[in-house]
Design an enzyme around this catalytic site. Structure first.
Site, PDB file in Angstrom:
ATOM      1  CD  GLU A 198      24.428  13.138  14.023  1.00 34.02           C
ATOM      2  OE1 GLU A 198      23.053  13.592  13.846  1.00 34.02           O
ATOM      3  OE2 GLU A 198      25.314  13.224  13.040  1.00 34.02           O
ATOM      4  CG  ASP A 258      15.900  11.915   1.444  1.00 34.12           C
ATOM      5  OD1 ASP A 258      15.176  12.866   1.003  1.00 34.12           O
ATOM      6  OD2 ASP A 258      16.202  12.296   2.776  1.00 34.12           O
TER       7      ASP A 258
HETATM    8  N1  ADE Z   1      16.029  15.142   6.343  1.00 36.70           N
HETATM    9  C1  ADE Z   1      16.470  14.445   5.395  1.00 36.70           C
HETATM   10  N2  ADE Z   1      15.845  14.222   4.312  1.00 36.70           N
HETATM   11  C2  ADE Z   1      14.802  15.244   4.376  1.00 36.70           C
HETATM   12  C3  ADE Z   1      13.833  15.584   3.589  1.00 36.70           C
HETATM   13  N3  ADE Z   1      13.553  14.985   2.320  1.00 36.70           N
HETATM   14  N4  ADE Z   1      13.045  16.608   3.852  1.00 36.70           N
HETATM   15  C4  ADE Z   1      13.348  17.417   4.957  1.00 36.70           C
HETATM   16  N5  ADE Z   1      14.168  16.872   5.918  1.00 36.70           N
HETATM   17  C5  ADE Z   1      15.016  15.965   5.534  1.00 36.70           C
END
Ligand code: ADE
Length: 252
Positions: free
Chosen positions: A12, A219
């Protein structure tokens, strides 16, 4: 007025650097600070690295060396709130370190930064409002064109939402439903989890510098997170966060 823009992903920052007019790079520590103009505003753009120490040192350098008067932090995060989906954007109105615990010492509460007496750092209200509006505009007007139908389908990005609330940070990549449940048991209003925001927030608080943290959900912080996260990063996240930052810069 100079705005510091910290990205937690090289992809990015590369996109932002492409739009930076008159860019000049200065290396400090292991970071490359890019000065120039973004949407007609003086800006310094930098990739922070990951984790609270990396982002603390980057934010401190932006303020102390480059003299920025406000800080925008962008990146991705894992969802904690059950109704958040991949592709949604979270604007952090409050930031807290979920792995900070000096409560064994009498008089210090869990999550409280010792001797500062603060657990939740508040983002600047105007920056939150402008970031929220910029994110809404980007999701409805630009995302599909930047990312393409195939990736929209791949990640189920049908109608991404913008939420504002608590973001929690810690030096852990969260990848289990059990850990998510643990965090939510104590912090039921936490929307998402990442590894830098609250550290940047503390630095800005201590220097009296307004800041905002914005995150795209990559996620669900569960067992699939280590796979979902880099896939989303490569294809969607950099466009999304760069687009929102550009919209925010234009509105300042
Ligand atoms: N950044 C993106 N996904 C994450 C996660 N599951 N835990 C910590 N930082 C993150």
């Amino acid at each position: 007025m100079t705005i510091g823009v910290i990205g937690a992903m090289p992809e990015e920052v590369a996109l932002l650097a492409r739009d930076l007019e008159g860019a000049r790079s200065e290396r400090r520590g292991t970071r490359d600070y890019l000065r120039g103009r973004l949407q007609g505003r003086d800006a310094v753009v930098v990739f922070s690295g990951w984790g609270k120490v990396a982002s603390t040192s980057t934010a401190t350098t932006l303020i102390e060396v480059f003299g920025v008067d406000s800080v925008v932090f962008t990146g991705v995060a894992g969802a904690l709130a059950p109704d958040l989906a991949v592709g949604d954007v979270v604007i952090g109105a409050e930031l807290l370190q979920h792995d900070l615990d000096a409560s064994a010492v009498p008089g210090i509460a869990r999550y409280e930064v010792p001797l500062l007496g603060v657990s939740r750092f508040r983002s600047d209200a105007r920056l939150v409002r402008l970031a929220r509006a910029a994110a809404g505009r980007y999701l409805t007007e630009r995302l599909a064109a930047d990312v393409g139908e195939e990736h929209l389908r791949e990640f189920g990005l049908h109608n991404p939402a913008v939420r504002t609330g608590l973001i929690v940070s810690g030096d852990q990549f969260i990848s289990s439903a059990a850990r998510v449940a643990e965090i939510l048991a104590d912090l039921p209003d936490a929307l998402c989890v990442e590894m830098e925001g609250a550290a940047v927030a503390q630095v800005c608080f201590e220097h009296g510098v307004p800041f905002v943290v914005l995150r795209a959900i990559s996620d669900r912080a569960d067992h699939a997170a280590p796979v979902d996260f880099p896939r989303f990063l490569r294809t969607v996240a950099s466009h999304l966060t760069c687009g929102v930052v550009m919209g925010l810069m234009a509105a300042l």
